[in-house]
Design a protein around this motif. Structure first.
Motif, mmCIF file in Angstrom:
data_model
loop_
_atom_site.group_PDB
_atom_site.id
_atom_site.type_symbol
_atom_site.label_atom_id
_atom_site.label_comp_id
_atom_site.label_asym_id
_atom_site.label_seq_id
_atom_site.Cartn_x
_atom_site.Cartn_y
_atom_site.Cartn_z
ATOM 1 N N LEU A 44 0.852 -1.179 0.000
ATOM 2 C CA LEU A 44 0.000 0.000 0.000
ATOM 3 C C LEU A 44 0.897 1.241 0.000
ATOM 4 N N ASP A 45 0.480 2.231 -0.738
ATOM 5 C CA ASP A 45 1.229 3.486 -0.776
ATOM 6 C C ASP A 45 0.373 4.586 -0.181
ATOM 7 N N ASP A 60 -11.236 -1.944 0.265
ATOM 8 C CA ASP A 60 -12.248 -2.934 0.567
ATOM 9 C C ASP A 60 -11.626 -4.324 0.435
ATOM 10 N N ALA A 61 -11.800 -5.123 1.450
ATOM 11 C CA ALA A 61 -11.213 -6.463 1.419
ATOM 12 C C ALA A 61 -11.766 -7.283 0.259
ATOM 13 N N ARG A 88 -2.370 -7.381 5.044
ATOM 14 C CA ARG A 88 -2.093 -6.757 6.329
ATOM 15 C C ARG A 88 -2.020 -5.236 6.185
ATOM 16 N N ASP A 89 -1.429 -4.798 5.090
ATOM 17 C CA ASP A 89 -1.385 -3.355 4.836
ATOM 18 C C ASP A 89 -2.788 -2.775 4.806
ATOM 19 N N LEU A 90 -3.669 -3.489 4.124
ATOM 20 C CA LEU A 90 -5.042 -2.994 4.000
ATOM 21 C C LEU A 90 -5.724 -2.995 5.360
ATOM 22 N N GLU A 91 -5.469 -4.037 6.118
ATOM 23 C CA GLU A 91 -6.050 -4.131 7.452
ATOM 24 C C GLU A 91 -5.560 -2.971 8.320
ATOM 25 N N ASP A 92 -4.276 -2.698 8.248
ATOM 26 C CA ASP A 92 -3.713 -1.580 9.003
ATOM 27 C C ASP A 92 -4.358 -0.277 8.574
ATOM 28 N N PHE A 93 -4.508 -0.150 7.279
ATOM 29 C CA PHE A 93 -5.086 1.093 6.778
ATOM 30 C C PHE A 93 -6.513 1.268 7.278
ATOM 31 N N HIS A 96 -6.389 2.151 10.911
ATOM 32 C CA HIS A 96 -5.752 3.454 11.161
ATOM 33 C C HIS A 96 -5.597 4.197 9.848
ATOM 34 N N PRO A 97 -6.654 4.723 9.335
ATOM 35 C CA PRO A 97 -6.538 5.409 8.040
ATOM 36 C C PRO A 97 -5.535 6.547 8.128
ATOM 37 N N THR A 98 -4.670 6.589 7.147
ATOM 38 C CA THR A 98 -3.637 7.613 7.165
ATOM 39 C C THR A 98 -3.800 8.587 6.009
ATOM 40 N N VAL A 99 -4.797 8.359 5.198
ATOM 41 C CA VAL A 99 -5.036 9.257 4.081
ATOM 42 C C VAL A 99 -6.265 10.095 4.408
#
Ligand SMILES: [Zn+2]
Length: 109
Positions: A44-45, A60-61, A88-93, A96-99
């Motif tokens: 994820l970027d 979305d998963a 896992r990146d998506l789950e983290d996002f 904890h949304p960072t965007v």
């Protein structure tokens, strides 16, 4: 690739469901080279500005699942990629949304 669209909101195609969506509703994925001879990894970027070839995915998963099962990512990147870190990146996002683009945080089913 030249864009023929003149819309002021850039659009991208989700590699999962293949639907076109405004870019700010999609997450950017970027390929990074793996150490050694391993397949490049897709991550994820969150900054949306990492160098390299990007792909786009709904946060979305289900879309991630489609992208993995249909091989959309391998097609986008024209080759095998290691997507093992992506879930896992998506789950983290998602936790904890960072965007700063989360307009619909109520995505609870
Ligand atoms: Zn999608």
């Amino acid at each position: 690739m030249a864009s023929r669209r003149t819309a002021h909101r850039p659009e991208r195609t989700c590699v999962g469901c293949r639907q076109v969506a405004p870019r700010d509703q999609l997450l950017r994925l970027v390929r990074e080279s793996a150490p050694g001879d391993g397949a490049p990894r897709v991550r994820l970027d969150p900054t949306r500005s990492a160098p390299g070839r990007g792909a786009w995915l709904h946060p979305d998963a289900a879309c991630l699942d489609l992208a993995l099962r249909r091989g959309g990512l391998a097609r986008s990147y024209r080759g095998a990629v290691d997507t093992g870190l992506l879930a896992r990146d998506l789950e983290d996002f998602r936790s904890h949304p960072t965007v700063e683009q989360v307009e619909e945080p109520m995505d609870i089913r």
